[in-house]
Motif scaffolding. Structure first.
Motif, short mmCIF file in Angstrom:
data_model
loop_
_atom_site.label_atom_id
_atom_site.label_comp_id
_atom_site.label_asym_id
_atom_site.label_seq_id
_atom_site.Cartn_x
_atom_site.Cartn_y
_atom_site.Cartn_z
N MET A 91 12.73 -45.72 -32.02
CA MET A 91 12.41 -44.55 -31.40
C MET A 91 13.80 -43.53 -31.55
SD MET A 91 11.70 -44.08 -27.26
CE MET A 91 10.26 -44.87 -27.62
N ASN A 92 13.50 -42.30 -31.63
CA ASN A 92 14.52 -41.28 -31.76
C ASN A 92 15.66 -41.44 -30.73
OD1 ASN A 92 15.64 -38.40 -31.23
ND2 ASN A 92 15.14 -38.59 -33.23
N ALA A 93 16.75 -41.28 -30.92
CA ALA A 93 17.95 -41.58 -30.01
C ALA A 93 17.76 -40.42 -28.88
CB ALA A 93 19.33 -41.57 -30.52
N THR A 94 17.27 -39.17 -28.98
CA THR A 94 17.31 -38.20 -28.14
C THR A 94 16.07 -38.70 -27.24
OG1 THR A 94 18.03 -36.60 -29.81
CG2 THR A 94 16.81 -35.65 -27.96
N LEU A 95 15.00 -39.00 -27.63
CA LEU A 95 13.92 -39.29 -26.90
C LEU A 95 14.21 -40.52 -25.87
CD1 LEU A 95 10.72 -39.28 -29.11
CD2 LEU A 95 11.68 -37.30 -27.56
N VAL A 96 15.06 -41.47 -26.32
CA VAL A 96 15.59 -42.58 -25.42
C VAL A 96 16.23 -41.84 -24.53
CG1 VAL A 96 16.85 -44.65 -25.42
CG2 VAL A 96 15.42 -44.36 -27.28
N ALA A 97 17.01 -41.01 -24.84
CA ALA A 97 18.28 -40.58 -23.72
C ALA A 97 17.27 -39.83 -22.67
CB ALA A 97 19.14 -39.64 -24.43
N VAL A 98 16.45 -38.96 -23.26
CA VAL A 98 15.46 -38.35 -22.23
C VAL A 98 14.82 -39.09 -21.10
CG1 VAL A 98 13.45 -36.70 -22.16
CG2 VAL A 98 15.41 -36.20 -23.83
N ALA A 99 14.12 -40.20 -22.08
CA ALA A 99 13.37 -41.31 -20.98
C ALA A 99 14.30 -41.83 -19.92
CB ALA A 99 12.86 -42.11 -21.99
N LEU A 100 15.22 -42.16 -20.43
CA LEU A 100 16.13 -42.97 -19.36
C LEU A 100 16.62 -42.00 -18.31
CD1 LEU A 100 18.37 -45.15 -21.97
CD2 LEU A 100 16.64 -45.94 -20.36
N SER A 101 16.87 -40.60 -18.74
CA SER A 101 17.23 -39.75 -17.80
C SER A 101 16.26 -39.39 -16.84
CB SER A 101 17.75 -38.46 -18.45
OG SER A 101 18.68 -38.60 -19.47
N LEU A 102 15.04 -39.45 -17.07
CA LEU A 102 13.75 -39.13 -16.17
C LEU A 102 13.97 -40.28 -15.09
CD1 LEU A 102 11.13 -38.40 -18.61
CD2 LEU A 102 12.55 -36.75 -17.26
N VAL A 103 14.12 -41.46 -15.59
CA VAL A 103 13.91 -42.77 -14.70
C VAL A 103 15.23 -42.60 -13.68
CG1 VAL A 103 13.66 -45.09 -14.20
CG2 VAL A 103 12.35 -44.10 -16.29
N SER A 104 16.18 -42.34 -13.98
CA SER A 104 17.52 -42.07 -13.47
C SER A 104 17.02 -41.19 -12.46
CB SER A 104 18.58 -41.70 -14.53
OG SER A 104 19.76 -41.44 -13.79
N ALA A 105 16.81 -39.80 -12.84
CA ALA A 105 16.49 -38.86 -11.87
C ALA A 105 15.64 -39.19 -10.72
CB ALA A 105 15.95 -37.48 -12.68
N GLY A 106 14.66 -40.08 -11.07
CA GLY A 106 13.90 -40.54 -9.87
C GLY A 106 14.64 -41.35 -8.82
N ALA A 107 15.56 -42.45 -9.49
CA ALA A 107 16.35 -43.26 -8.47
C ALA A 107 17.12 -42.56 -7.83
CB ALA A 107 17.02 -44.25 -9.48
N TYR A 108 17.94 -41.50 -8.34
CA TYR A 108 18.84 -40.49 -7.58
C TYR A 108 18.06 -39.69 -6.57
CZ TYR A 108 22.84 -41.42 -10.69
OH TYR A 108 23.79 -41.85 -11.46
N ALA A 109 17.04 -39.15 -6.69
CA ALA A 109 16.15 -38.38 -5.92
C ALA A 109 15.83 -39.32 -4.63
CB ALA A 109 14.85 -37.84 -6.53
N ALA A 110 15.17 -40.35 -4.73
CA ALA A 110 15.24 -41.31 -3.50
C ALA A 110 16.35 -41.62 -2.84
CB ALA A 110 14.48 -42.54 -4.12
N ALA A 111 17.36 -41.97 -3.64
CA ALA A 111 18.82 -41.96 -2.92
C ALA A 111 19.10 -40.92 -2.03
CB ALA A 111 19.99 -42.64 -3.88
N ALA A 112 18.79 -39.75 -2.63
CA ALA A 112 19.41 -38.39 -2.06
C ALA A 112 18.56 -38.29 -0.64
CB ALA A 112 19.38 -37.34 -3.00
N VAL A 113 17.20 -38.43 -0.72
CA VAL A 113 16.57 -38.25 0.54
C VAL A 113 17.06 -39.18 1.71
CG1 VAL A 113 13.99 -38.64 1.41
CG2 VAL A 113 14.76 -37.44 -1.02
N ALA A 114 17.40 -40.74 1.21
CA ALA A 114 17.74 -41.71 2.10
C ALA A 114 19.11 -41.19 2.73
CB ALA A 114 17.82 -43.03 1.51
N GLN A 115 19.89 -40.62 1.92
CA GLN A 115 21.30 -40.23 2.39
C GLN A 115 21.28 -39.21 3.35
OE1 GLN A 115 23.27 -40.48 -2.02
NE2 GLN A 115 25.00 -40.39 -0.55
#
Length: 329
Positions: A1-25
């Motif tokens: 898989m293209n390195a850029t697509l891997v970076a984008v996919a990982l960033s999407l999941v990371s953003a979801g985790a950060y969003a849930a953490a921000a709401v809890a905080q």
């Protein structure tokens, strides 16, 4: 898989985790003001759950930094704002206002323009020991200036949190690329120093964001979302040799995007400053049932109406038992 697509996919999941953490905080920050400050939260499981979500998002973010440059990965953190604003509204039992939607949309459009101007090559350069120490000293001085007493403490703490998180990401990329690229010994003074700085700035960013969210979620989170990629991109462009797409012409969409994102932050700030709207009325009968539930038990005379008490004789009342039918009169 293209390195850029891997970076984008990982960033999407990371953003979801950060969003849930921000709401809890944000929810925990309101309780901290009533129970003795942020340190009192460390004994609660919910706080450690938020820390766990932040840690998971951070690990995914580190993996994304291995495949994409700072100017690509960091702006994708704006997706945290997309998820956190509706999540925060749902947690508070209300709807997302039009102003919040407009502010979120403008912020995302602005950061999307910045993303288009970013480069897409995998990272290769790393910070030297002197550069890492210089970045660390400058960041500490800037955070100290933003944390001083004054007006708008929430937004200033949010800016400090975003800067420290962005710097931590830049330092993390140096550590990740150096460790996986085998460009030197893993226990060198440079990498040990970088690891210590990452730990300090990651913890500092977490505590600063916890303080910033006491005044609400939307505007502080938007400021964190903006300050983070700006700080990381500045390090990438100045010290790591990253370039904007299109050269000098790439500054045009970047500046337009920055203006739109700032406008979005202003709208979110205004939305957070307004009083919460009243809750919508429930279904017919809901209000009357709530009122009835708050009524004290009726006090009635037991049995037939007594005759007038004699002088000195007590007059006793007692609550009507459930299901007792009242007589006529």
């Amino acid at each position: 898989m293209n390195a850029t697509l891997v970076a984008v996919a990982l960033s999407l999941v990371s953003a979801g985790a950060y969003a849930a953490a921000a709401v809890a905080q944000a929810r925990l920050a309101g309780r901290a003001g009533r129970s003795g400050g942020a340190l009192s939260l460390m004994g609660r499981g919910a706080w450690w759950s938020a820390v766990g979500l932040n840690a998971g998002g951070a690990l995914l973010h580190v993996a994304a930094l291995k495949y994409g440059p700072l100017t690509l990965v960091q702006p994708l953190g704006a997706l945290t704002l997309v998820a956190a604003v509706p999540l925060g509204a749902r947690s508070a039992g209300r709807r997302v206002s039009r102003t919040e939607w407009r502010g979120t949309l403008l912020t995302l459009v602005g950061l999307a323009a910045l993303l288009l101007a970013a480069g897409g090559a995998a990272p290769h350069d790393t910070l030297s020991l002197s550069e890492a120490l210089g970045v660390g000293a400058a960041t500490m001085a800037l955070v100290a200036a933003l944390s001083r007493p004054g007006t708008r403490p929430g937004l200033r703490h949010a800016a400090a949190s975003g800067i420290t998180s962005g710097v931590a990401s830049a330092l993390t990329q140096t550590l990740t690329v150096a460790a996986t690229g085998h460009s030197g010994p893993l226990l060198s003074w440079r990498l040990v120093t970088v690891a210590v700085l990452i730990s300090l700035f990651a913890l500092g960013g977490l505590m600063l964001s916890q303080t910033a969210y006491r005044g609400g979620l939307g505007a502080p989170l938007a400021v964190v979302t903006l300050a983070n990629p700006v700080a990381a991109a500045a390090i990438g462009l100045i010290l790591l040799g990253e370039r904007l797409q299109g050269g000098a012409l790439g500054l045009v969409p970047a500046l337009v995007g920055a203006a739109a994102a700032v406008r979005g932050v202003i709208l979110l700030s205004r939305a957070q400053g307004r009083p919460a709207a009243e809750a919508p009325p429930g279904p017919p009968g809901a209000v009357s049932s709530r009122v009835a539930a708050r009524q004290p038990p009726r006090v009635v005379l037991a049995g037939p109406p007594p005759a007038a008490p004699r002088a000195g004789e007590p007059f006793t009342l007692r609550p009507e038992p459930a299901g007792t039918a009242r007589g006529p009169g």
